[in-house]
Design a protein around this motif. Structure first.
Motif, PDB file in Angstrom:
ATOM      1  N   PRO A  58       0.806  -1.233   0.000  1.00 39.39           N
ATOM      2  CA  PRO A  58       0.000   0.000   0.000  1.00 39.39           C
ATOM      3  C   PRO A  58       0.838   1.281   0.000  1.00 39.39           C
ATOM      4  O   PRO A  58       0.287   2.379  -0.143  1.00 39.39           O
ATOM      5  N   ASP A  59       2.150   1.177   0.141  1.00 37.37           N
ATOM      6  CA  ASP A  59       3.043   2.329   0.213  1.00 37.37           C
ATOM      7  C   ASP A  59       3.379   2.817  -1.200  1.00 37.37           C
ATOM      8  O   ASP A  59       3.963   2.083  -1.998  1.00 37.37           O
ATOM      9  N   THR A  60       3.041   4.069  -1.492  1.00 35.63           N
ATOM     10  CA  THR A  60       3.284   4.596  -2.843  1.00 35.63           C
ATOM     11  C   THR A  60       4.769   4.630  -3.178  1.00 35.63           C
ATOM     12  O   THR A  60       5.138   4.523  -4.347  1.00 35.63           O
ATOM     13  N   GLN A  94       9.481   2.474  -7.769  1.00 32.02           N
ATOM     14  CA  GLN A  94      10.595   1.658  -8.254  1.00 32.02           C
ATOM     15  C   GLN A  94      10.256   0.889  -9.523  1.00 32.02           C
ATOM     16  O   GLN A  94      11.145   0.356 -10.189  1.00 32.02           O
ATOM     17  N   VAL A  95       8.955   0.836  -9.866  1.00 29.40           N
ATOM     18  CA  VAL A  95       8.561   0.182 -11.129  1.00 29.40           C
ATOM     19  C   VAL A  95       9.218   0.878 -12.313  1.00 29.40           C
ATOM     20  O   VAL A  95       9.513   0.246 -13.337  1.00 29.40           O
ATOM     21  N   ALA A  96       9.469   2.167 -12.195  1.00 27.61           N
ATOM     22  CA  ALA A  96      10.093   2.917 -13.290  1.00 27.61           C
ATOM     23  C   ALA A  96      11.450   2.338 -13.679  1.00 27.61           C
ATOM     24  O   ALA A  96      11.905   2.510 -14.817  1.00 27.61           O
ATOM     25  N   LEU A 139      -1.928   3.086  -9.685  1.00 27.16           N
ATOM     26  CA  LEU A 139      -3.151   2.409  -9.263  1.00 27.16           C
ATOM     27  C   LEU A 139      -2.914   1.298  -8.251  1.00 27.16           C
ATOM     28  O   LEU A 139      -3.798   1.016  -7.429  1.00 27.16           O
ATOM     29  N   SER A 140      -1.743   0.653  -8.291  1.00 29.53           N
ATOM     30  CA  SER A 140      -1.495  -0.456  -7.350  1.00 29.53           C
ATOM     31  C   SER A 140      -1.603  -0.015  -5.896  1.00 29.53           C
ATOM     32  O   SER A 140      -2.217  -0.726  -5.080  1.00 29.53           O
ATOM     33  N   PRO A 141      -1.030   1.138  -5.492  1.00 31.83           N
ATOM     34  CA  PRO A 141      -1.176   1.538  -4.092  1.00 31.83           C
ATOM     35  C   PRO A 141      -2.519   2.176  -3.764  1.00 31.83           C
ATOM     36  O   PRO A 141      -2.889   2.265  -2.584  1.00 31.83           O
TER      37      PRO A 141
END
Length: 852
Positions: A439-441, A446-448, A689-691
């Motif tokens: 849940p931590d944005t 780090q996906v970048a 959207l994931s977080p």
């Protein structure tokens, strides 16, 4: 019916597990394995073919697996290493204590009509059930002290088959609960728990089962037991959303009243009661009955006490979706109940009436839940606005935007819905503890750093898996229907993993407009068959057995998919369930969602797609209305309210976006086969959207905005033998007697005709309180911009404190500096003021008096 041999005795045989793997049965009976990637392979590795035959139900699998297979696994050091690691992970997880402090003392009872947990556990039909299942899993991960209550259906929801003409046919199979991860629940004395409920035709017996979902329990009620000699009562928990109004009121009596009695029999004393939709709202009456019986409260006192810690979540954006019962049917099922317990039936009936215009004098379960709850929420921001409008009659003296229904947007359980390939890629590039901190944005930024090529390859791998799944499923159904050799060959080769793929799967309710993309067949045909940028479309979904228009939509799609130009580009996958939905959201390139705006309460399938790197093409409805600007996806239309002429406009928008933006971005400008512009959008979707749209964020919202305040209210109202509830009921009675005399006698002179920015104005009201004290009321000024029709917009609520008494009138007022410019105005209003919590204050809004 064919003759069947009946047993004279029954007994249960458990698998003889070798000592080295003796805990397999324990692991199989807790659904933690289903969302823990490192534990899930434990059962698949035993016998992959049998695992699939058992629909990924390890309890059933262990009952069928050959003993020699178990012995072989127990002697295999590779399997033992996997088993020991699974046991370690399980033990560490289960050792996580419930949260301490206020949350440690809090106990939430969560009531829902359906739960979507596994595809093999058919006690769900669609989005409501999937949301409930994710709520339970999320509560487990959060170590929230929560238990669930539902019904255990003998047949569950139907299996979908299509006849040769493409018409949906429903088939039902009997569930064998002894091959499910459920066990009989026990009462406080350790005996198997069977309840007795009194219904019009006699006693109804209810067996209680327990399912372990990580750290939390789900209790399921079952009436199909031998003690019920009345077969009508055995059929109460026969099927989900089946039968007539009589069946529905019976089911909801069992869920609400029986569910509460089950908790009491097991010694479970919740401090918060959460009704997920109105199906369980009869629990409010049962709570009132118990408070009257056990604490000597009057009806009004018990209602105030029960309301204080009831939570209600509405999922329905249209009145037609709400369960309503004729007063005569309610009388049949509750008048004797009320007489036995000295409950005034007329007051109970009134709790369910007076909601929407469509309701008439019928008894609405949603209205009952709204009136009997202090905490009420919708499941997205837009849905909250829709609900405020729909239930405005209940708070008719408030402006629509102040109707006390707040938004808590749904979320999905990320560990359940995230595909394993992407999770393993995250293991390489995200922080080592990302699975605990998702849940931590900050984690998702780090996906970048993930190379576009590696992420693209994961997406291609999932699409290949999806196409294999589609082919196998279509082939199985074609062979069952004894399809021709040509048809078998076609479905065995259908779809190309290199072709852009659109997914659409959901209930086939007509408001979801499943056939919208087919509105202009010729234009769609050109898009699908474009040799430079081809497209393939996979669709799945069920229509309710009584929804013939929805079934007609399915038939139209089937007929169209058989036309030569469409046959290799359009596929309908039968028997939509959790497995089908999971494969689609994880494998397609684009997720299509096109309901009528305002009629999709939230919609979570697009969230599941987004966390897997699938981009959204959607109407700005439900959750996507909040997510669009950061989603990386595309919007169909704008935020205008839906009208019938939008169908053509929205279909044209879909075609135009595909032709001019989406497909060129996917196919063109590639470097070494990687569509970099497309992957940048995929990354934006994953990072944003994931977080935002996961169940842990949702559970935290519920905990802080609903559960904790309700828990504190429960402790407060129950103190000193419910003294606060007694005082409030007496206060309400006193205020109601004189409220018609309360009036604003003087609104003051007001500011001059024209003032300069920053100039303070005096807001003042003299109020005749008819014997009440200033502490009994809340006086407010509503300041806003005056519209051409004379109404106020962009309003600010300004509380006016008491300033003293003059000539028998109480004066309330303060200075206020308006920050807006232009034509402004204000209105004055008085409301009763017993509760500090603004969610509970509108219980008394019929006493509101407004003066402009």
């Amino acid at each position: 019916m064919a003759y069947q041999i009946q047993p004279v005795r029954e007994f249960l045989v458990s698998p003889a597990l070798p000592p080295a793997i003796s805990r397999l049965d324990e692991l199989a009976h807790n659904l933690l394995w289903s969302w823990t990637h490192s534990v899930r392979p434990l059962f698949r590795r035993l016998d992959h073919a049998l695992y699939r035959q058992c629909h990924r139900n390890p309890v059933l699998m262990l009952g069928r697996i050959p003993q020699e297979t178990l012995e072989k696994a127990a002697a295999d050091p590779r399997y033992l290493a996997l088993y020991q690691n699974a046991c370690r992970i399980y033990d560490e997880y289960m050792a996580g204590a419930p949260q301490q402090g206020g949350r440690g003392q809090m106990k939430v009872a969560y009531f829902s009509m359906e739960y979507g947990l596994l595809e093999s556990l058919t006690i769900y039909s669609g989005g409501l059930g999937i949301l409930s299942g994710d709520h339970m899993k999320g509560a487990s991960d959060a170590a929230l002290n929560l238990c669930g209550i539902g019904l255990l259906y003998q047949k569950g929801y139907f299996q979908q088959y299509l006849n040769p003409d493409g018409w949906q046919v429903e088939k039902y199979s009997l569930n064998d609960f002894y091959t499910w991860p459920v066990q009989p629940a026990q009462d406080k004395d350790g005996n198997e728990l069977v309840l007795e409920l009194k219904l019009p035709a006699g006693p109804c017996f209810v067996k209680v089962w327990r399912m372990k979902i990580g750290r939390v329990d789900l209790f399921l009620l079952d009436t199909n037991i031998a003690e019920n000699t009345n077969h009508e009562y055995r059929d109460i928990t026969d099927g989900l959303y089946g039968g007539d109004a009589v069946t529905r009121i019976q089911q909801e009596f069992v869920l609400g009243v029986g569910g509460l009695r089950a908790l009491k029999a097991m010694g479970i004393e919740p401090t918060v009661f959460h009704m997920n939709e109105g199906h369980s709202a009869f629990l409010a009456l049962e709570r009132i009955r118990l408070l009257m019986k056990e604490h000597g409260l009057s009806w009004d006192e018990a209602l105030e006490a029960a309301r204080a810690n009831n939570v209600f979540t509405t999922h329905t954006p249209v009145p037609a979706g709400i369960d309503m019962f004729d007063p005569g049917l309610v009388y049949e099922y509750f008048h004797a109940y009320c007489e036995r317990n000295s409950v005034p039936f007329e007051k109970f009936l009134a709790l369910g009436q007076g909601g929407t215009a469509e309701q008439g004098d019928r008894f609405s379960m949603a209205v009952l839940a709204l009136k009997a709850s202090a905490y009420r929420n919708a499941v997205s921001k837009l849905h909250a606005e829709v609900s405020q409008s729909m239930f405005h009659n209940l708070w008719s003296d408030l402006p629509e935007h102040e109707v006390p229904i707040v938004p808590i947007t749904n979320g999905v359980h990320l560990p359940t819905w995230l595909n394993a390939d992407l999770a393993y890629l995250y293991d390489q590039y995200l922080a080592p503890d990302w699975r605990e901190r998702y849940p931590d944005t900050a984690i998702w930024s780090q996906v970048a750093e993930i190379p576009n090529g590696e992420l693209h390859e994961i997406r291609r791998r999932r699409k290949r898996r999806l196409i294999t799944f589609i082919r196998e499923r279509l082939l199985t159904r074609t062979q069952e229907r004894r399809g021709s050799a040509a048809e078998v060959k076609r479905v065995s080769e259908i779809f190309d993993p290199e072709v852009f793929t659109i997914g659409f799967s959901r209930r086939f309710a007509t408001y979801k407009r499943a056939t919208l993309i087919f509105r202009d067949k010729e234009r769609l045909k050109k898009i699908l068959t474009n040799p430079q940028m081809p497209v393939q479309l996979v669709i799945a979904g069920k229509a309710h057995p009584k929804d013939n228009p929805g079934k007609q939509f399915i038939r139209e799609i089937i007929q169209l998919s058989r036309e030569p130009e469409f046959s290799r580009h359009v596929v309908f996958v039968e028997d939509y369930d959790i497995e089908v939905g999971r494969e689609l959201v994880q494998g397609v390139d684009l997720w299509l969602n096109n309901p009528r705006r305002g009629e999709e309460a939230c919609g979570t399938s697009g969230m599941k797609a987004a966390i897997n790197g699938t981009l959204n093409l959607s109407i700005l409805d439900g959750w996507f209305d909040e997510a669009y600007e950061v989603s990386g996806g595309w919007a169909i239309g704008d935020r205008d309210p839906y009208t019938a002429d939008f169908d053509d406009l929205h279909a044209s928008s879909i075609y135009s976006l595909l032709e001019n933006e989406i497909l060129p971005m996917f196919y063109k400008g590639r470097e070494e086969g990687v569509p970099h512009a497309w992957m940048l959008r995929v990354k934006q979707s994953l990072m944003s959207l994931s977080p935002m749209f996961n169940s842990q964020r949702m559970l935290e919202d519920y905990a802080t905005r609903m559960y904790e305040p309700a828990h504190v209210a429960a402790l407060s109202v129950s103190g000193q033998d419910y003294q606060l509830a007694r005082e409030k009921a007496a206060w309400l009675s006193r205020v109601q007697q004189v409220w018609h005399k309360v009036r604003i006698s003087d609104a003051g002179e007001g500011p001059g005709r024209c003032i300069l920015t920053g100039t303070p104005i005096e807001l003042r009201a003299a109020v005749d309180l008819a014997g009440l004290t200033p502490g009994d009321v809340r006086v407010e000024a509503v300041v806003g911009r005056v519209q051409p029709d004379g109404g106020l917009q962009d309003t600010t609520i300004v509380s006016l404190p008491a300033q003293g008494e003059r000539n028998g009138q109480f004066v309330f007022g303060r200075e206020f500096v308006p920050h807006q410019t232009g034509r402004l105005g204000y209105a004055l209003r008085v409301s009763s003021n017993h509760c500090e919590d603004p969610l509970t204050r509108p219980c008394n809004t019929p006493m509101t008096w407004t003066h402009s």
